[in-house]
Motif scaffolding. Structure first.
Motif, PDB file in Angstrom:
ATOM      1  N   LEU A   1      19.567 -78.924  20.690  1.00 44.27           N
ATOM      2  CA  LEU A   1      18.227 -78.335  20.723  1.00 44.27           C
ATOM      3  C   LEU A   1      17.196 -79.372  21.149  1.00 44.27           C
ATOM      4  CD1 LEU A   1      16.564 -75.777  20.022  1.00 44.27           C
ATOM      5  CD2 LEU A   1      16.317 -76.699  17.721  1.00 44.27           C
ATOM      6  N   HIS A   2      17.382 -80.596  20.700  1.00 46.87           N
ATOM      7  CA  HIS A   2      16.466 -81.662  21.115  1.00 46.87           C
ATOM      8  C   HIS A   2      16.560 -81.899  22.620  1.00 46.87           C
ATOM      9  CE1 HIS A   2      13.995 -85.176  20.972  1.00 46.87           C
ATOM     10  NE2 HIS A   2      14.972 -86.012  21.245  1.00 46.87           N
ATOM     11  N   ALA A   3      17.771 -81.878  23.154  1.00 45.79           N
ATOM     12  CA  ALA A   3      17.929 -82.049  24.603  1.00 45.79           C
ATOM     13  C   ALA A   3      17.304 -80.896  25.372  1.00 45.79           C
ATOM     14  CB  ALA A   3      19.413 -82.188  24.949  1.00 45.79           C
ATOM     15  N   ALA A   4      17.277 -79.701  24.747  1.00 42.61           N
ATOM     16  CA  ALA A   4      16.713 -78.527  25.419  1.00 42.61           C
ATOM     17  C   ALA A   4      15.201 -78.610  25.563  1.00 42.61           C
ATOM     18  CB  ALA A   4      17.089 -77.263  24.645  1.00 42.61           C
ATOM     19  N   GLU A   5      14.563 -79.616  24.997  1.00 36.09           N
ATOM     20  CA  GLU A   5      13.120 -79.788  25.208  1.00 36.09           C
ATOM     21  C   GLU A   5      12.797 -80.007  26.681  1.00 36.09           C
ATOM     22  OE1 GLU A   5      10.646 -82.172  22.565  1.00 36.09           O
ATOM     23  OE2 GLU A   5      12.395 -82.455  21.275  1.00 36.09           O
ATOM     24  N   LEU A   6      13.742 -80.532  27.431  1.00 35.36           N
ATOM     25  CA  LEU A   6      13.471 -80.792  28.853  1.00 35.36           C
ATOM     26  C   LEU A   6      13.072 -79.511  29.584  1.00 35.36           C
ATOM     27  CD1 LEU A   6      13.447 -82.489  31.421  1.00 35.36           C
ATOM     28  CD2 LEU A   6      15.936 -82.197  31.550  1.00 35.36           C
ATOM     29  N   PRO A   7      13.877 -78.432  29.529  1.00 36.77           N
ATOM     30  CA  PRO A   7      13.431 -77.213  30.214  1.00 36.77           C
ATOM     31  C   PRO A   7      12.407 -76.410  29.416  1.00 36.77           C
ATOM     32  CG  PRO A   7      15.602 -76.865  29.281  1.00 36.77           C
ATOM     33  CD  PRO A   7      15.266 -78.305  29.041  1.00 36.77           C
ATOM     34  N   LEU A   8      12.496 -76.445  28.065  1.00 36.91           N
ATOM     35  CA  LEU A   8      11.653 -75.563  27.261  1.00 36.91           C
ATOM     36  C   LEU A   8      10.219 -76.063  27.145  1.00 36.91           C
ATOM     37  CD1 LEU A   8      14.165 -74.734  24.379  1.00 36.91           C
ATOM     38  CD2 LEU A   8      13.548 -73.302  26.334  1.00 36.91           C
ATOM     39  N   VAL A   9      10.038 -77.374  27.003  1.00 38.04           N
ATOM     40  CA  VAL A   9       8.695 -77.941  26.889  1.00 38.04           C
ATOM     41  C   VAL A   9       8.276 -78.600  28.205  1.00 38.04           C
ATOM     42  CG1 VAL A   9       7.222 -79.542  25.611  1.00 38.04           C
ATOM     43  CG2 VAL A   9       9.046 -78.317  24.433  1.00 38.04           C
ATOM     44  N   GLY A  10       9.158 -79.419  28.760  1.00 36.75           N
ATOM     45  CA  GLY A  10       8.820 -80.070  30.020  1.00 36.75           C
ATOM     46  C   GLY A  10       8.589 -79.092  31.146  1.00 36.75           C
TER      47      GLY A  10
ATOM     48  N   ALA B   1      31.949 -89.187  13.952  1.00 33.41           N
ATOM     49  CA  ALA B   1      30.763 -88.743  13.219  1.00 33.41           C
ATOM     50  C   ALA B   1      29.729 -89.854  13.144  1.00 33.41           C
ATOM     51  CB  ALA B   1      31.151 -88.277  11.821  1.00 33.41           C
ATOM     52  N   ALA B   2      30.178 -91.086  12.869  1.00 32.69           N
ATOM     53  CA  ALA B   2      29.242 -92.216  12.827  1.00 32.69           C
ATOM     54  C   ALA B   2      28.617 -92.463  14.201  1.00 32.69           C
ATOM     55  CB  ALA B   2      29.968 -93.467  12.338  1.00 32.69           C
ATOM     56  N   ALA B   3      29.441 -92.361  15.245  1.00 30.16           N
ATOM     57  CA  ALA B   3      28.903 -92.546  16.596  1.00 30.16           C
ATOM     58  C   ALA B   3      27.865 -91.478  16.920  1.00 30.16           C
ATOM     59  CB  ALA B   3      30.035 -92.521  17.618  1.00 30.16           C
ATOM     60  N   GLY B   4      28.157 -90.238  16.546  1.00 27.69           N
ATOM     61  CA  GLY B   4      27.203 -89.162  16.793  1.00 27.69           C
ATOM     62  C   GLY B   4      25.905 -89.359  16.040  1.00 27.69           C
ATOM     63  N   ALA B   5      25.982 -89.838  14.794  1.00 26.11           N
ATOM     64  CA  ALA B   5      24.775 -90.066  14.004  1.00 26.11           C
ATOM     65  C   ALA B   5      23.919 -91.175  14.617  1.00 26.11           C
ATOM     66  CB  ALA B   5      25.149 -90.414  12.564  1.00 26.11           C
ATOM     67  N   ILE B   6      24.559 -92.272  15.042  1.00 24.16           N
ATOM     68  CA  ILE B   6      23.808 -93.382  15.639  1.00 24.16           C
ATOM     69  C   ILE B   6      23.146 -92.944  16.944  1.00 24.16           C
ATOM     70  CG2 ILE B   6      24.028 -95.667  16.665  1.00 24.16           C
ATOM     71  CD1 ILE B   6      26.306 -96.200  14.656  1.00 24.16           C
ATOM     72  N   LEU B   7      23.905 -92.211  17.760  1.00 25.01           N
ATOM     73  CA  LEU B   7      23.330 -91.721  19.014  1.00 25.01           C
ATOM     74  C   LEU B   7      22.201 -90.729  18.755  1.00 25.01           C
ATOM     75  CD1 LEU B   7      26.607 -91.231  21.100  1.00 25.01           C
ATOM     76  CD2 LEU B   7      24.814 -92.935  21.507  1.00 25.01           C
ATOM     77  N   ALA B   8      22.326 -89.941  17.692  1.00 27.56           N
ATOM     78  CA  ALA B   8      21.281 -88.963  17.383  1.00 27.56           C
ATOM     79  C   ALA B   8      19.979 -89.656  17.006  1.00 27.56           C
ATOM     80  CB  ALA B   8      21.738 -88.045  16.256  1.00 27.56           C
ATOM     81  N   VAL B   9      20.065 -90.716  16.199  1.00 21.16           N
ATOM     82  CA  VAL B   9      18.853 -91.454  15.835  1.00 21.16           C
ATOM     83  C   VAL B   9      18.185 -92.015  17.086  1.00 21.16           C
ATOM     84  CG1 VAL B   9      17.984 -93.464  14.595  1.00 21.16           C
ATOM     85  CG2 VAL B   9      19.684 -91.986  13.523  1.00 21.16           C
ATOM     86  N   ALA B  10      18.984 -92.555  18.004  1.00 22.25           N
ATOM     87  CA  ALA B  10      18.415 -93.079  19.247  1.00 22.25           C
ATOM     88  C   ALA B  10      17.807 -91.961  20.087  1.00 22.25           C
ATOM     89  CB  ALA B  10      19.498 -93.816  20.036  1.00 22.25           C
ATOM     90  N   ALA B  11      18.484 -90.802  20.105  1.00 22.69           N
ATOM     91  CA  ALA B  11      17.978 -89.686  20.908  1.00 22.69           C
ATOM     92  C   ALA B  11      16.639 -89.181  20.391  1.00 22.69           C
ATOM     93  CB  ALA B  11      19.004 -88.550  20.914  1.00 22.69           C
ATOM     94  N   PHE B  12      16.514 -89.046  19.070  1.00 19.30           N
ATOM     95  CA  PHE B  12      15.254 -88.556  18.511  1.00 19.30           C
ATOM     96  C   PHE B  12      14.140 -89.593  18.624  1.00 19.30           C
ATOM     97  CE2 PHE B  12      18.203 -85.739  16.082  1.00 19.30           C
ATOM     98  CZ  PHE B  12      17.707 -84.536  16.559  1.00 19.30           C
ATOM     99  N   GLY B  13      14.490 -90.838  18.816  1.00 12.43           N
ATOM    100  CA  GLY B  13      13.479 -91.866  18.974  1.00 12.43           C
ATOM    101  C   GLY B  13      13.047 -92.102  20.406  1.00 12.43           C
ATOM    102  N   LEU B  14      13.734 -91.488  21.378  1.00  8.47           N
ATOM    103  CA  LEU B  14      13.412 -91.682  22.788  1.00  8.47           C
ATOM    104  C   LEU B  14      12.865 -90.386  23.378  1.00  8.47           C
ATOM    105  CD1 LEU B  14      16.605 -93.661  23.884  1.00  8.47           C
ATOM    106  CD2 LEU B  14      14.310 -94.595  23.540  1.00  8.47           C
ATOM    107  N   PRO B  15      11.994 -90.463  24.373  1.00  6.79           N
ATOM    108  CA  PRO B  15      11.480 -89.243  25.014  1.00  6.79           C
ATOM    109  C   PRO B  15      12.575 -88.534  25.805  1.00  6.79           C
ATOM    110  CG  PRO B  15      10.696 -91.197  26.163  1.00  6.79           C
ATOM    111  CD  PRO B  15      11.381 -91.685  24.924  1.00  6.79           C
ATOM    112  N   VAL B  16      12.563 -87.210  25.739  1.00  6.35           N
ATOM    113  CA  VAL B  16      13.571 -86.412  26.433  1.00  6.35           C
ATOM    114  C   VAL B  16      13.198 -86.202  27.890  1.00  6.35           C
ATOM    115  CG1 VAL B  16      14.683 -84.139  26.485  1.00  6.35           C
ATOM    116  CG2 VAL B  16      14.284 -85.275  24.306  1.00  6.35           C
ATOM    117  N   PHE B  17      11.915 -86.106  28.156  1.00  5.78           N
ATOM    118  CA  PHE B  17      11.467 -85.880  29.536  1.00  5.78           C
ATOM    119  C   PHE B  17      10.274 -86.771  29.822  1.00  5.78           C
ATOM    120  CE2 PHE B  17       9.370 -82.802  26.824  1.00  5.78           C
ATOM    121  CZ  PHE B  17       8.033 -82.940  27.173  1.00  5.78           C
ATOM    122  N   ALA B  18      10.011 -86.954  31.086  1.00 11.77           N
ATOM    123  CA  ALA B  18       8.879 -87.765  31.535  1.00 11.77           C
ATOM    124  C   ALA B  18       8.010 -86.921  32.451  1.00 11.77           C
ATOM    125  CB  ALA B  18       9.367 -89.016  32.273  1.00 11.77           C
ATOM    126  N   VAL B  19       6.719 -86.914  32.166  1.00 14.79           N
ATOM    127  CA  VAL B  19       5.726 -86.201  32.972  1.00 14.79           C
ATOM    128  C   VAL B  19       4.592 -87.171  33.267  1.00 14.79           C
ATOM    129  CG1 VAL B  19       4.076 -84.283  33.037  1.00 14.79           C
ATOM    130  CG2 VAL B  19       6.313 -83.960  31.979  1.00 14.79           C
TER     131      VAL B  19
END
Length: 662
Positions: free
Chosen positions: A599-608, A527-545
């Protein structure tokens, strides 16, 4: 020695075994004062000594249905610390009232005669607090100070806009230019505002130290309604304060305005529900009531001035946001005048022995309906146009209208569908216990996607009117918020209400459950690992255009950054709460957190995918890793529940077997 029951001898009350002196039986001349409903009677420090005459109460004929409203508050005189707090609050109120008379800037003055109203809004709560403290209810007076102080930091940040860029402020009660201004200096009124808010906040700190109590908080009535009303009031304050026909006053909503004003409004909107929850958790009835009344008075001080400006000026008009905030806070003030402590009557069980409090049904019904209302608003917001575009050719008589959609609308659509499943599950008794924790996390997906959708509309409207190229015949474009923006904003408000309702339902469920299973601490690491990774994920861009810069948490701050921050905070909170929860709710919480990172990872196909040419970025892979870690923790928690159930079953069988008679 004659017996007590002989004729001619007065009957002497004999306390029952184990009874508390002064409660089971009282000596002649002392009236037994029952504890307030829901509160355990506190024995006095020295029962053998008589009470002082000033502390004796008149005999009460109250019953369980007519209890003394102030029975749990025995103090009748304010302490020295509370007197200090009241003095600071009075000085702060005088300073705020003086700021209504002294100009906040030499460049512009009030747009109407506002000082009597502003003085009334500032002085009335402080005078009421001092009067209550002197009338034998110091807890009520101190609670008023606490409620006022909670909003003081937000109001201070809001007033800093005068120093940052005065012409951008929307405060016609204090500052309304009559000419174009690029900037303006601050006057003595500004420093009086700052001093007033600082003194009020200091008064709250001193009052908290004087009134803090280590007793257990009571179960309060309105613990769902009052926070919901506070959220509604906060949402109203985030809208445009007024509609303006004045060319020197650009009236905009908080999210469209400058940062100092936006930060102040956000602090006030966030403090309202939080302070309401804390007020209802106060052990003393008087303090709880006073805090709610002070909170309502502070909100009135923010919402009433723009309404007055719309009423007194012809070129300004009242908007629904501040009016809604006034109505919601007026209801809170009315509820503060009622009894807050719940009665001690218990719900009756049926013949089958399954005891279910009626309150749990209503909590779940409210949570599920709010969740479904959020889904409906988000779906409409996803399909309705976000931006209304009007093109007016200088030689034409009729403008040409068009609509524009946000590239993140499919992201909002998927977030709504994800939330719809637990929202419907909360309404089904068999799945409510599992669906409620999932809903308590999945609501943040609406905020995550909704802020991305609103960013398109806000960016377009901030651009203003853009003249086209090609000479005098070029059209002029104007951009306005479309219907989809309004529905998306409504979805954000409803999502916050659903989150509060889900939290309240969780409290009631925990109080009513009979499951004594201990938390499974094996899930701490994943759970702690997932929380730390989640903070990093929300702070980094999911896709690049190419040519596109996405909003982030620590760089390129924009409207979607608030959604990213909300989602990160919810995932971290859910992971932390899961490590202290029973296995079944813990698994549901972790599963909801995994849904949010997925859902955050799904931004790649849904928004990108809508932007074209999108490729995975670092945030996409980190979000997938966070999802895997949270799902692993949820699986371990669910497996721990099954193992715990198998251990409990043989133990219960042995207990029943030992109790049988051979």
């Amino acid at each position: 020695m004659p017996r007590p029951d002989q004729p001619g001898e007065p009957t002497r009350p004999v306390p029952a075994a184990g009874g508390t002196p002064g409660v089971s039986a009282a000596p002649a001349g002392d009236s037994a004062q029952p504890a307030s409903p829901g509160r355990t009677a506190r024995p006095s420090g020295n029962p053998s000594q008589p009470k002082p005459a000033a502390r004796r109460a008149e005999p009460q004929a109250s019953t369980g249905n007519e209890s003394d409203l102030w029975a749990d508050d025995t103090e009748t005189r304010p302490s020295s610390a509370l007197k200090t707090a009241l003095t600071l609050a009075a000085l702060g109120a005088v300073s705020l009232a003086a700021a209504a008379v002294v100009p906040v800037s030499p460049a512009a003055g009030p747009g109407f005669t506002s000082w009597p109203w502003l003085a009334l809004l500032a002085l009335a709560p402080a005078v009421a607090a001092i009067w209550f403290a002197g009338a034998g209810k110091p807890g009520l007076g101190g609670g008023l100070v606490l409620g006022l102080a909670v909003l003081a930091p937000g109001r201070l940040v809001l007033d800093l806009q005068f120093a940052a860029n005065g012409p951008l402020t929307i405060r016609p009660e204090l500052y309304l230019p009559d000419r174009f201004l690029g900037s303006s200096a601050v006057g003595g009124g500004f420093w009086l505002l700052v001093a007033g808010h600082v003194l009020t906040a200091a008064a709250g700190v001193v009052a908290w130290r004087a009134l803090r109590n280590h007793d257990e908080p009571e179960r309060r009535r309105w613990r769902l309604l009052v926070p919901l009303l506070a959220v509604v009031a906060g949402a109203g304050l985030l809208t445009a304060p007024v509609h303006s026909d004045n060319g020197f006053l650009l009236a905009r909503a908080a999210f469209e305005g400058p940062w100092p004003a936006l930060g102040g409004y956000l602090l006030v909107a966030a403090a309202l529900p939080l302070a309401a929850v804390l007020a209802l958790a106060a052990p003393a009835e008087q303090v709880a009531r006073g805090a709610l009344a002070g909170l309502a008075a502070g909100a009135f001080g923010v919402a009433a001035p723009p309404v007055l400006a719309g009423l007194f000026r012809d070129d300004l008009h009242v908007t629904w946001g501040p009016a809604l905030a006034l109505v919601a806070t007026a209801i809170v003030a009315g509820l503060a005048a009622t009894r807050l402590t719940e009665r001690t009557e218990k719900a009756e069980t049926d013949l089958a022995g399954s005891a279910k409090l009626p309150g749990l049904f209503w909590w779940r019904l409210t949570t599920g309906l709010l969740g479904l209302a959020t889904v409906i608003a988000a779906l409409i917001g996803a399909f309705a146009p976000q931006v209304a575009v009007t093109a007016l050719n200088p030689g034409a008589t009729t403008p040409v209208s068009a609509a524009a959609d946000s590239p993140a609308r499919w992201f909002l659509l998927v977030a709504a569908l994800v939330l719809a499943v637990p929202a419907a599950g909360v309404l089904v008794p068999k799945t409510a216990a599992v669906a409620r924790p999932v809903l308590g996390v999945a609501w943040a997906g609406i905020v995550l996607a909704g802020t991305a959708v609103l960013n398109t509309a806000l960016t377009a409207t901030q651009a203003g009117n853009l003249a086209g190229f090609g000479g005098a015949a070029a059209p002029v474009f104007s951009y306005d918020l479309g219907a989809g923006s309004a529905w998306t904003f409504a979805a954000l408000v409803l999502a916050a209400l659903a989150a509060l309702a889900a939290a309240g339902t969780g409290v009631v469920e925990r109080e009513d459950t009979g499951d004594g299973t201990e938390p499974d601490h094996r899930t701490l690491t994943p759970a702690a690992a997932g929380a730390i990774l989640a903070v990093a994920a929300f702070g980094l861009p999911v896709f690049a255009v190419p040519g596109y810069v996405a909003a982030g948490l620590w760089s390129h701050l924009d409207t979607p950054s608030w959604g990213l921050l909300t989602a990160a905070a919810v995932v971290v909170g859910a992971a932390a709460l899961a490590t202290r929860s029973r296995p079944k709710p813990a698994a549901a919480l972790l599963a909801g957190a995994a849904l949010l990172t997925a859902l955050h990872a799904a931004e790649l196909p849904l928004v990108g995918g809508s932007l074209g040419g999108a490729s995975p970025a670092a945030g996409f892979w980190v979000a997938l890793a966070a999802t895997a870690a949270l799902l692993a923790a949820a699986g371990m928690s669910a497996a721990g529940r099954s193992a715990a159930g198998e251990r409990h079953a043989p133990a219960e069988a042995r207990t029943h077997g030992e109790g049988r008679t051979p």
